[in-house]
Scaffold this active site. Structure first.
Site, PDB file in Angstrom:
ATOM      1  N   PHE A 191       0.643  -1.478  -0.111  1.00 32.74           N
ATOM      2  CA  PHE A 191      -0.245   0.044  -0.258  1.00 32.74           C
ATOM      3  C   PHE A 191       1.161   1.196  -0.368  1.00 32.74           C
ATOM      4  CE2 PHE A 191       0.585  -0.525   4.319  1.00 32.74           C
ATOM      5  CZ  PHE A 191       0.822   0.865   5.056  1.00 32.74           C
ATOM      6  N   LYS A 208      -0.684  -7.454  -8.850  1.00 30.03           N
ATOM      7  CA  LYS A 208      -2.109  -7.950  -7.881  1.00 30.03           C
ATOM      8  C   LYS A 208      -1.253  -6.819  -6.588  1.00 30.03           C
ATOM      9  CE  LYS A 208      -2.594  -8.438  -4.379  1.00 30.03           C
ATOM     10  NZ  LYS A 208      -3.132  -7.184  -2.842  1.00 30.03           N
ATOM     11  N   GLU A 262      -5.755  -3.829  -1.760  1.00 30.38           N
ATOM     12  CA  GLU A 262      -6.681  -2.960  -1.544  1.00 30.38           C
ATOM     13  C   GLU A 262      -7.044  -2.257  -1.467  1.00 30.38           C
ATOM     14  OE1 GLU A 262      -6.161  -6.032   1.792  1.00 30.38           O
ATOM     15  OE2 GLU A 262      -5.296  -5.912  -0.379  1.00 30.38           O
ATOM     16  N   SER A 314       5.555  -6.717   4.260  1.00 27.73           N
ATOM     17  CA  SER A 314       6.783  -7.020   5.154  1.00 27.73           C
ATOM     18  C   SER A 314       7.300  -8.666   4.549  1.00 27.73           C
ATOM     19  CB  SER A 314       5.567  -7.154   5.767  1.00 27.73           C
ATOM     20  OG  SER A 314       4.574  -8.836   5.923  1.00 27.73           O
ATOM     21  N   CYS A 340       9.660   1.451   3.314  1.00 26.83           N
ATOM     22  CA  CYS A 340      10.463   0.292   4.000  1.00 26.83           C
ATOM     23  C   CYS A 340      12.073   0.831   3.707  1.00 26.83           C
ATOM     24  CB  CYS A 340      10.175  -1.108   2.325  1.00 26.83           C
ATOM     25  SG  CYS A 340      10.963  -0.814   0.959  1.00 26.83           S
ATOM     26  N   GLU A 385       9.621  -4.270  12.470  1.00 28.42           N
ATOM     27  CA  GLU A 385       9.705  -3.309  11.967  1.00 28.42           C
ATOM     28  C   GLU A 385       8.053  -2.051  12.191  1.00 28.42           C
ATOM     29  OE1 GLU A 385       9.294  -2.640   6.984  1.00 28.42           O
ATOM     30  OE2 GLU A 385       8.276  -4.370   7.635  1.00 28.42           O
TER      31      GLU A 385
END
Length: 502
Positions: A150, A174, A177, A227, A282, A384
């Site tokens: 995201f 993909k 969402e 992740s 990240c 994280e």
């Protein structure tokens, strides 16, 4: 106004049989602004089938034609970057300037992919044996897929699909969402650029869609960013199903500050790299490892900058930092402030108290925060957090700082701030991390280099974009050829001996 986002399959919008939908939020208000279709196995199979059917024609399309389409896509993308940035800001929450920068960095990879005729050149060796030549050619894999997070709904997909498509593959994306609209707009721009139907497809969904892609027999390769636990799942599942995998996982990026560093530069960098995009990067700096003799001074300079930082809605030009992406994520990030104090850290800056510019109280707000006197055993250091929380770890010297970084299970990015060239050179050699910055807080490489970490920040062998990206999306074929010359035909006959060169 409520919007509805659906899949893009075979060159057109595709709703499919699944009735499963998810909500799209405006993180600045906490309100639902639309819905998104979530794919099941049937929608995934339709997308993969469309890609499989489109692949042979695209594979056989000349490099010149591919590049013409890439250039048209590049110009359309550049002309629509403000539109994309507005969509990203509305669904993700990041401020408009940050969203615009994301699209621009994605464009860099498209620029790189436009050089594909040079990047796909193989090798040629003449007369490796008498009258025999050898050469290598790079060919596409087939149907490949990208599963993206995201936090960068435009840039991270563009780490993948421009190179994959340029190499001659068909692609199924993909996206997350949580902020799905940018992916569909990019699919529309591909179609406008002249990309054949089915070469680029988009399916939205949750884990059911992900697993369907990982297990689909017609998918040859999977690229993933997210992740570490999910990257590990993607790697294991896809590899078990015989696929090539490039899975980029989580991070705990350190910024090492040595005593001779320019502390104003270091404070600017810590605030920018720690709190930009609300820390949902990240490559965000989440741990500042500072030599204790300058720690108090650095902390004060960070405080001064944080106090002036303007938090607010992404569509407010005054805002420098927006909300977090969901209420659940905001609450999880905020919980580390409490657990950090319980485990012995000092809450030096409490982002829960930071003012918000005209923000809706129902928005997913958390201002910049800093935990001081953090130890490596604390959860705020180990995990994280993926939010605007900096952990300050005080170290005794350079060697302790390097050991701290190298002991981390993650190895994505790190930075050192120093005015000593010898110390910087030693640091870049000794540090066990994939991307290193020297007085640069977020060392994301340019598109013609490759992006990726070490250790538990990468599962697989290849980094994203750059030459490693080209190699990931192609396979090499070695050809050995002999064309007999009628005027110089060699003596024939059967020879069962092991072939040798001569």
């Amino acid at each position: 106004m409520s919007k509805h986002v659906t899949h893009w399959i075979g060159g057109a919008a595709h709703e499919g049989p699944s009735q499963h939908r998810g909500d799209i939020y405006n993180p600045a208000s906490g309100q639902v602004t639309g819905t998104v279709d979530l794919a099941g196995p049937k929608e995934v199979d339709a997308a993969v089938t469309a890609a499989r059917e489109a692949f042979p024609g695209w594979r056989d399309t000349s490099l010149s034609k591919r590049v013409q389409i890439l250039f048209r896509f590049r110009e359309l993308l550049n002309g629509n970057k403000e539109r994309l940035a507005e969509l990203i800001s509305a669904e993700h929450g990041k401020v408009f300037s940050d969203a615009l920068g994301e699209v621009s960095r994605g464009l860099d990879v498209v620029d790189f992919a436009c050089g594909i005729p040079h990047l796909l050149k193989g090798g040629y060796s003449e007369n490796v044996s008498t009258g025999v030549d050898s050469y290598s050619i790079m060919q596409p894999l087939g149907v490949v897929t990208g599963i993206t997070p995201f936090n960068f709904p435009a840039m991270v997909p563009m780490w993948m699909f421009p190179v994959a498509v340029a190499c001659g593959n068909a692609f199924v994306l993909k996206p997350s969402e949580k902020d799905p609209s940018a992916a569909v707009v990019m699919a529309e721009l591909w179609a406008e650029a002249g990309l054949p139907d089915g070469v680029f497809n988009v399916v939205h969904g949750d884990r059911a869609a992900v697993d369907a892609l990982l297990e689909h027999p017609d998918v040859a390769a999977v690229s993933f960013v997210g992740s570490t636990p999910i990257a590990r799942h993607v790697y294991r599942t896809a590899a078990e199903h015989g696929k090539r995998v490039q899975a980029l996982g989580g991070a705990k990026n350190h910024m090492v500050v040595l005593p001779d560093a320019d502390l104003d530069l270091a404070a600017d960098a810590a605030v920018s790299a720690g709190f930009g995009s609300a820390g949902e990067r990240c490559m965000a700096i989440s741990a500042v490892a500072v030599v204790d003799s300058v720690a108090d001074e650095l902390l004060e300079r960070i405080r001064e900058r944080v106090a002036r930082l303007r938090v607010g809605p992404g569509d407010d030009d005054r805002s420098e930092m927006g909300p977090l992406v969901t209420r659940e994520h905001r609450d999880k990030v905020a919980s580390y402030l409490e657990s950090g104090v319980r485990e012995g850290a000092t809450l030096a800056i409490d982002g829960r108290m930071h003012p918000v510019l005209g923000g809706d109280p129902d928005g997913f707000w958390l201002g910049p925060s800093l935990l001081d006197h953090v130890g490596p055993e604390m959860s705020c250091y180990r995990d994280e957090i993926f939010g605007p929380v900096l952990s300050m770890v005080r170290v005794g010297d350079y060697d302790e700082a390097v050991k701290l970084v190298n002991d981390s299970p993650y190895g994505n990015g790190t930075a050192v701030f120093t005015n000593d060239g010898g110390a910087a050179r030693r640091f870049q050699h000794e540090i066990e991390v994939g991307m290193v910055g020297i007085n640069v807080p977020i060392p994301v490489p340019m598109a013609y280099y490759s992006f990726g970490g070490w250790k538990q920040s990468l599962f697989g062998d290849s980094h994203a974009h750059g030459t490693e990206g080209v190699h990931f999306y192609t396979r090499t074929k070695a050809v050995t050829a002999r064309w007999t010359d009628p005027s110089r035909r060699p003596e024939g006959g059967v020879d069962l001996g092991f072939p040798t060169n001569g």
